[in-house]
Design an enzyme around this catalytic site. Structure first.
Site: not given
Ligand SMILES: *[C@@H]1O[C@H](CO)[C@@H](O)[C@H](O)[C@H]1NC(C)=O
Ligand SMILES: *[C@@H]1O[C@H](CO)[C@@H](O)[C@H](O)[C@H]1NC(C)=O
Length: 666
Positions: A347, A350-351, A470
């Site tokens: 996957g 965000g990072f 998050d």
């Protein structure tokens, strides 16, 4: 500690001193050598020459000759004697790499006093002048029985008596090394020479240091040539002279004249270049040091550019902490993930992108490759690894390792076979297999409890308070038993979200749909913003819906909160529960979870319960908090609730957190 520049200075000073000394030494010694090269001549021997000689007890200058053994009436039996030139010959000089060649030319006269006469005469080079005891007879004054092989002496013997079987005859010349047993001998009779004839015989002993050959001429005839490395056999300084002996048979052993000359030979042509050598060596050494220093500097610079210097510092930092995550080599991760093959992609978050990998020991891992544009603040980020590595909770995804190479950061986590929660809960996902079937109510409840436990641990349970920043279903991972594990904690602290889909919240950590209304004003993450995001997550899990409008193009709003609150205000909140459960859920639990979710999503951060309170409600230790039927409007700036308003809460005041600007680690 000696700093490099100081070291260089010292080395320079040292070598310049050496060069100076060497030059001076060479100038001085070469001047001395010119004078000191041993040469002398005695056409005849006069009593006044005695001072130039070293004579042993039985030797004397008499009748214009050196009488090596005495020329006295009856006491001639069994005597030996030695006569040397007083000055020593510098046979070799290791410091200057020189050796001496010489020409020793003399006239000997042997006059037998018995018939036949005995024993013989020798030209010798010796380390010392002492006449050995008991060196009469066959010993020729060279050595005695006990000093054989030990004494520093080389002899050219003129033997007039065959005194032992190895002696060739009673009229021969031989070369003896520390012995009387010749390494080579030559009978003289065949050459018309009779040593015992009482006549003057000219003999010449030549040594050529360059070729290492010793040559013996008798009456200008070449008799012997032997290879001898005198520098290996004798000391640097030797005495030159003669020895002789008589035995039962006697003779006069006299030297009538002697010319000796010597000259230096430079060995292996080292010497002419010596001065250049001594100038060149320091230059080469200094050059080498400079080159090494330059290489070190360049490497250091290079490393610095690649961030490896920081890496080292951080590595030390991380290593010093207990329970430290393992440092992986990039090549290990490359081989584990088959060079980050897209088929191993789990996957994209965000990072960065997450890949599945298998280590050499067969253990599955998840490797998160942090996006390159997240590199800013890498130092802080790596420092965070220390914190993350030390966190240990059954509902947290364990960070097992990290790698920072080629300016790229990788985080290594344990692999979660059931991947992330978002794959299961959203109604948009049409179940195609048994595994994709909606999660049961029990599972949903336990997942929520697990996330709550993890978040409570981060907020209140570990040494340093850690904000997640998050929280969302894609960051909740499921292990093989569908236990929830919170991942990606601590990351948002220093890393700005780089994902394109998050462009609307540039500069703010978090994901739209899960962001508390005040965070758009404060631009800060707090305990309360984590609680808000958790509230949204709870509602999602219960409702099986994304936080935004299901039908509209914009999924990024928090409309799920509005939607559930509206149902709540109509006292039909359980209608919000995922229809795919087909009513198979606990009504009271659903009411509790939805109410708790709404409480967490209160527009006023001061009204939100703490994670500790949330956990107590979930475990039944505390009653659910009061939630107003009308969703309160968001007011900025946020007003702190008055004491009497607090009485409306069923939770205790102490369980409410205040907005906290968190120092997570520093
Ligand atoms: C001389 O030396 C020999 C051999 O060592 C010995 O046999 C002899 O007796 C000695 N003679 C005298 C007079 O010392
Ligand atoms: C050695 O010295 C003698 C006497 O000075 C001389 O006659 C002879 O030529 C020299 N021999 C050599 C090889 O130099």
């Amino acid at each position: 500690m000696l700093r490099p520049e100081h070291l260089m200075k010292r080395i320079k000073a040292y070598f310049s001193r050496i060069v100076l000394c060497q030059l001076l030494g060479m100038m001085l010694s070469s001047a001395l050598v010119q004078v000191g090269c041993l040469s002398f001549g005695f056409p005849i021997f006069q009593p006044e020459n005695v001072g130039e000689l070293i004579l042993s007890r039985n030797s004397q200058v008499f009748s214009d000759a050196i009488q090596v053994t005495p020329d006295l009436s009856l006491d001639m039996i069994n005597v030996s004697g030695r006569a040397f030139y007083r000055e020593q010959l510098k046979l070799w000089d290791s410091r200057r790499s020189v050796k001496a060649s010489f020409n020793s030319s003399f006239v000997l006269n042997i006059n037998p006093r018995t018939s036949p006469g005995g024993e013989g005469l020798a030209f010798i080079l010796a380390g010392h002048t002492t006449l050995p005891d008991n060196s009469a007879g066959k010993w020729l004054g060279i050595v005695n029985q006990s000093s054989i092989g030990l004494s520093d002496v080389i002899a050219v013997e003129f033997d007039t008596r065959k005194s032992y079987p190895e002696d060739i005859d009673d009229n021969h010349v031989g070369v003896d090394v520390k012995s009387i047993y010749s390494i080579q001998q030559q009978p003289l009779g065949a050459h018309g020479v009779n040593l015992s004839g009482g006549t003057d015989i000219t003999a010449t002993v030549l040594f050529d240091a360059e070729s290492g050959k010793l040559t013996v001429l008798v009456s200008t005839l070449l008799m012997l040539t032997v290879d001898l490395d005198l520098s290996k056999l004798l000391p640097e300084d030797v005495f030159v002279g003669f020895s002789a002996s008589t035995g039962v048979y006697t003779q006069l052993n006299s030297i009538r004249s002697w010319n000796f000359s010597s000259w230096e030979v430079h060995i292996e042509e080292k010497d002419p270049n010596l001065i250049w050598l001594w100038i060149l060596i320091p230059i080469i050494v200094l050059g080498g040091i400079a080159a090494v220093a330059a290489i070190c500097y360049m490497k250091r610079k290079c490393r610095k550019e690649q961030g490896l210097d920081e890496d080292l510092q951080i590595e030390l930092q991380i290593k010093s902490s207990s329970n430290a995550p393992h440092k992986f080599r990039l090549k290990e991760l490359v081989s584990a993930t088959e060079n980050f093959n897209s088929s191993n992609k789990l996957g994209k978050g965000g990072f960065g992108t997450v890949y599945k990998g298998t280590l050499m020991n067969g253990k599955d891992i998840a490797v998160k490759r942090i996006s390159k544009d997240s590199r800013h603040g890498i130092q802080d980020f790596l420092a965070e690894i220390t914190t993350m590595g030390n966190l240990n909770h059954k509902n947290l995804v364990k960070l097992i390792g990290w790698c920072y190479e080629k300016a790229q950061l990788f985080l290594v986590y344990e692999f979660m076979p059931n991947r992330s929660l978002d794959k299961f809960i959203f109604s948009g996902n049409i179940p195609s297999s048994a595994q994709d079937l909606p999660l049961s109510w029990e599972r949903r409840h336990s997942i929520i409890c697990g996330v709550a436990r993890a978040l409570d641990y981060l907020h209140n349970g570990c040494d340093k308070r850690v904000l997640h920043r998050d929280i969302k279903p894609s960051n909740v991972l499921l292990d093989s038993e569908f236990n929830s594990r919170l991942g990606d904690f601590g990351l948002a602290r220093t890393i700005q979200i780089s994902d394109k889909t998050h462009h609307s919240t540039k500069g703010i950590a978090g994901t739209p749909g899960y962001m508390a209304p005040e965070s758009f004003h404060t631009q800060r993450a707090t305990v309360e913003t984590d609680v808000y995001a958790f509230g949204v997550l709870m509602l999602e899990v219960v409702c099986g819906r994304k936080p935004g409008h299901q039908n509209g193009p914009n999924n990024n709003d928090n409309s799920i909160v509005e939607w559930v609150w509206e149902l709540y205000s109509r006292e039909s909140v359980t209608e919000a529960v995922d229809t795919r459960l087909k009513g198979d859920f606990d009504m009271d639990e659903a009411k509790c979870l939805l109410g708790l979710g709404l409480a967490c999503c209160h527009p006023n951060p001061y009204e939100r319960p703490s994670m500790r309170s949330v956990l107590q409600v979930l475990t039944g230790e505390a009653a659910p908090p009061f939630v107003p039927y009308e969703k309160p409007h968001f007011v900025w700036p946020v007003t702190q609730p008055a004491l009497e308003q607090d009485l409306n809460y069923q939770t205790s005041i102490s369980q409410c957190t205040t907005i906290t600007e968190l120092a997570t680690g520093r």
